[in-house]
Design a protein around this motif. Sequence first.
Motif, PDB file in Angstrom:
ATOM      1  N   GLY A  76     -12.864  -6.545   4.127  1.00  0.00           N
ATOM      2  CA  GLY A  76     -11.654  -7.101   4.740  1.00  0.00           C
ATOM      3  C   GLY A  76     -10.399  -6.688   3.994  1.00  0.00           C
ATOM      4  O   GLY A  76      -9.361  -6.388   4.611  1.00  0.00           O
ATOM      5  N   GLN A  77     -10.487  -6.660   2.662  1.00  0.00           N
ATOM      6  CA  GLN A  77      -9.333  -6.231   1.870  1.00  0.00           C
ATOM      7  C   GLN A  77      -8.991  -4.774   2.159  1.00  0.00           C
ATOM      8  O   GLN A  77      -7.813  -4.414   2.273  1.00  0.00           O
ATOM      9  CB  GLN A  77      -9.627  -6.401   0.371  1.00  0.00           C
ATOM     10  CG  GLN A  77      -9.632  -7.838  -0.102  1.00  0.00           C
ATOM     11  CD  GLN A  77     -10.032  -7.935  -1.560  1.00  0.00           C
ATOM     12  OE1 GLN A  77     -11.118  -7.540  -1.944  1.00  0.00           O
ATOM     13  NE2 GLN A  77      -9.132  -8.457  -2.371  1.00  0.00           N
ATOM     14  N   VAL A  78     -10.007  -3.919   2.286  1.00  0.00           N
ATOM     15  CA  VAL A  78      -9.761  -2.504   2.566  1.00  0.00           C
ATOM     16  C   VAL A  78      -9.127  -2.350   3.943  1.00  0.00           C
ATOM     17  O   VAL A  78      -8.178  -1.577   4.117  1.00  0.00           O
ATOM     18  CB  VAL A  78     -11.064  -1.673   2.439  1.00  0.00           C
ATOM     19  CG1 VAL A  78     -10.862  -0.252   2.950  1.00  0.00           C
ATOM     20  CG2 VAL A  78     -11.550  -1.659   0.995  1.00  0.00           C
ATOM     21  N   ARG A  79      -9.605  -3.104   4.915  1.00  0.00           N
ATOM     22  CA  ARG A  79      -8.986  -3.061   6.242  1.00  0.00           C
ATOM     23  C   ARG A  79      -7.526  -3.503   6.167  1.00  0.00           C
ATOM     24  O   ARG A  79      -6.660  -2.952   6.835  1.00  0.00           O
ATOM     25  CB  ARG A  79      -9.750  -3.930   7.234  1.00  0.00           C
ATOM     26  CG  ARG A  79     -10.922  -3.201   7.845  1.00  0.00           C
ATOM     27  CD  ARG A  79     -11.433  -3.913   9.096  1.00  0.00           C
ATOM     28  NE  ARG A  79     -12.824  -4.264   8.884  1.00  0.00           N
ATOM     29  CZ  ARG A  79     -13.299  -5.453   8.524  1.00  0.00           C
ATOM     30  NH1 ARG A  79     -12.506  -6.469   8.392  1.00  0.00           N
ATOM     31  NH2 ARG A  79     -14.576  -5.659   8.335  1.00  0.00           N
ATOM     32  N   GLY A  80      -7.280  -4.511   5.320  1.00  0.00           N
ATOM     33  CA  GLY A  80      -5.906  -4.976   5.127  1.00  0.00           C
ATOM     34  C   GLY A  80      -5.015  -3.893   4.533  1.00  0.00           C
ATOM     35  O   GLY A  80      -3.857  -3.734   4.934  1.00  0.00           O
ATOM     36  N   ILE A  81      -5.552  -3.135   3.597  1.00  0.00           N
ATOM     37  CA  ILE A  81      -4.794  -2.027   3.004  1.00  0.00           C
ATOM     38  C   ILE A  81      -4.497  -0.969   4.064  1.00  0.00           C
ATOM     39  O   ILE A  81      -3.378  -0.446   4.133  1.00  0.00           O
ATOM     40  CB  ILE A  81      -5.548  -1.419   1.802  1.00  0.00           C
ATOM     41  CG1 ILE A  81      -5.637  -2.438   0.664  1.00  0.00           C
ATOM     42  CG2 ILE A  81      -4.864  -0.138   1.325  1.00  0.00           C
ATOM     43  CD1 ILE A  81      -6.581  -2.027  -0.460  1.00  0.00           C
ATOM     44  N   GLN A  82      -5.486  -0.660   4.891  1.00  0.00           N
ATOM     45  CA  GLN A  82      -5.262   0.307   5.971  1.00  0.00           C
ATOM     46  C   GLN A  82      -4.133  -0.171   6.890  1.00  0.00           C
ATOM     47  O   GLN A  82      -3.246   0.608   7.258  1.00  0.00           O
ATOM     48  CB  GLN A  82      -6.544   0.496   6.787  1.00  0.00           C
ATOM     49  CG  GLN A  82      -7.630   1.221   6.050  1.00  0.00           C
ATOM     50  CD  GLN A  82      -8.954   1.205   6.807  1.00  0.00           C
ATOM     51  OE1 GLN A  82      -9.227   0.307   7.607  1.00  0.00           O
ATOM     52  NE2 GLN A  82      -9.786   2.195   6.540  1.00  0.00           N
ATOM     53  N   ARG A  83      -4.166  -1.442   7.228  1.00  0.00           N
ATOM     54  CA  ARG A  83      -3.140  -2.019   8.099  1.00  0.00           C
ATOM     55  C   ARG A  83      -1.762  -1.938   7.409  1.00  0.00           C
ATOM     56  O   ARG A  83      -0.761  -1.590   8.033  1.00  0.00           O
ATOM     57  CB  ARG A  83      -3.506  -3.465   8.429  1.00  0.00           C
ATOM     58  CG  ARG A  83      -2.835  -4.048   9.610  1.00  0.00           C
ATOM     59  CD  ARG A  83      -3.430  -5.370  10.084  1.00  0.00           C
ATOM     60  NE  ARG A  83      -4.083  -6.199   9.073  1.00  0.00           N
ATOM     61  CZ  ARG A  83      -5.406  -6.311   8.905  1.00  0.00           C
ATOM     62  NH1 ARG A  83      -6.238  -5.655   9.684  1.00  0.00           N
ATOM     63  NH2 ARG A  83      -5.907  -7.094   7.964  1.00  0.00           N
ATOM     64  N   MET A  84      -1.740  -2.236   6.111  1.00  0.00           N
ATOM     65  CA  MET A  84      -0.485  -2.157   5.359  1.00  0.00           C
ATOM     66  C   MET A  84       0.069  -0.733   5.377  1.00  0.00           C
ATOM     67  O   MET A  84       1.276  -0.536   5.510  1.00  0.00           O
ATOM     68  CB  MET A  84      -0.702  -2.620   3.913  1.00  0.00           C
ATOM     69  CG  MET A  84      -0.990  -4.100   3.777  1.00  0.00           C
ATOM     70  SD  MET A  84      -1.463  -4.560   2.092  1.00  0.00           S
ATOM     71  CE  MET A  84       0.152  -4.576   1.310  1.00  0.00           C
ATOM     72  N   MET A  85      -0.824   0.247   5.230  1.00  0.00           N
ATOM     73  CA  MET A  85      -0.389   1.646   5.272  1.00  0.00           C
ATOM     74  C   MET A  85       0.176   2.002   6.649  1.00  0.00           C
ATOM     75  O   MET A  85       1.219   2.642   6.742  1.00  0.00           O
ATOM     76  CB  MET A  85      -1.556   2.585   4.934  1.00  0.00           C
ATOM     77  CG  MET A  85      -2.038   2.513   3.504  1.00  0.00           C
ATOM     78  SD  MET A  85      -0.818   3.048   2.290  1.00  0.00           S
ATOM     79  CE  MET A  85      -0.553   4.738   2.779  1.00  0.00           C
ATOM     80  N   LEU A 144      -0.359  -1.237  -3.735  1.00  0.00           N
ATOM     81  CA  LEU A 144      -1.020  -1.003  -5.024  1.00  0.00           C
ATOM     82  C   LEU A 144      -1.651  -2.274  -5.584  1.00  0.00           C
ATOM     83  O   LEU A 144      -2.724  -2.227  -6.193  1.00  0.00           O
ATOM     84  CB  LEU A 144      -0.032  -0.397  -6.023  1.00  0.00           C
ATOM     85  CG  LEU A 144       0.384   1.042  -5.724  1.00  0.00           C
ATOM     86  CD1 LEU A 144       1.487   1.481  -6.669  1.00  0.00           C
ATOM     87  CD2 LEU A 144      -0.818   1.979  -5.816  1.00  0.00           C
ATOM     88  N   THR A 145      -1.007  -3.403  -5.352  1.00  0.00           N
ATOM     89  CA  THR A 145      -1.578  -4.681  -5.787  1.00  0.00           C
ATOM     90  C   THR A 145      -2.906  -4.936  -5.087  1.00  0.00           C
ATOM     91  O   THR A 145      -3.887  -5.345  -5.717  1.00  0.00           O
ATOM     92  CB  THR A 145      -0.588  -5.836  -5.508  1.00  0.00           C
ATOM     93  OG1 THR A 145       0.595  -5.608  -6.267  1.00  0.00           O
ATOM     94  CG2 THR A 145      -1.181  -7.183  -5.878  1.00  0.00           C
ATOM     95  N   GLN A 146      -2.944  -4.658  -3.793  1.00  0.00           N
ATOM     96  CA  GLN A 146      -4.185  -4.849  -3.040  1.00  0.00           C
ATOM     97  C   GLN A 146      -5.264  -3.853  -3.464  1.00  0.00           C
ATOM     98  O   GLN A 146      -6.439  -4.191  -3.546  1.00  0.00           O
ATOM     99  CB  GLN A 146      -3.919  -4.753  -1.534  1.00  0.00           C
ATOM    100  CG  GLN A 146      -3.142  -5.925  -0.991  1.00  0.00           C
ATOM    101  CD  GLN A 146      -3.823  -7.241  -1.307  1.00  0.00           C
ATOM    102  OE1 GLN A 146      -5.000  -7.426  -1.064  1.00  0.00           O
ATOM    103  NE2 GLN A 146      -3.066  -8.167  -1.880  1.00  0.00           N
TER     104      GLN A 146
END
Length: 91
Positions: A21-30, A40-42
């Motif tokens: 879920g965190q990785v998906r969140g990073i993708q969404r942030m990108m 970077l924090t994530q």
Amino acid sequence: MDKNKEKTRKNILVRLRRIEGQVRGIQRMMEEEADCMDILTQISAVKSAINQVGIIVFEKHAQECIVKAMDEERQEENLKEIVNMMGRLIK
């Protein structure tokens, strides 16, 4: 499977799902062009979480190998396996 082993397995799966879920969140942030510091924090949080999973898996594997090493003639081989696994985890 004993209860402790099952509990550990479930704990690892929960952690991995959270990481997913965190990785998906990073993708969404990108995709949304979020602030680099937030991204970077994530990423740092994901790295820490995956390291913790690795430590848990390593601890269980090492415990099993140590028990085997004490019971079997292949003590040296089993201990080398533990050292190799630790090396992979550290990289």
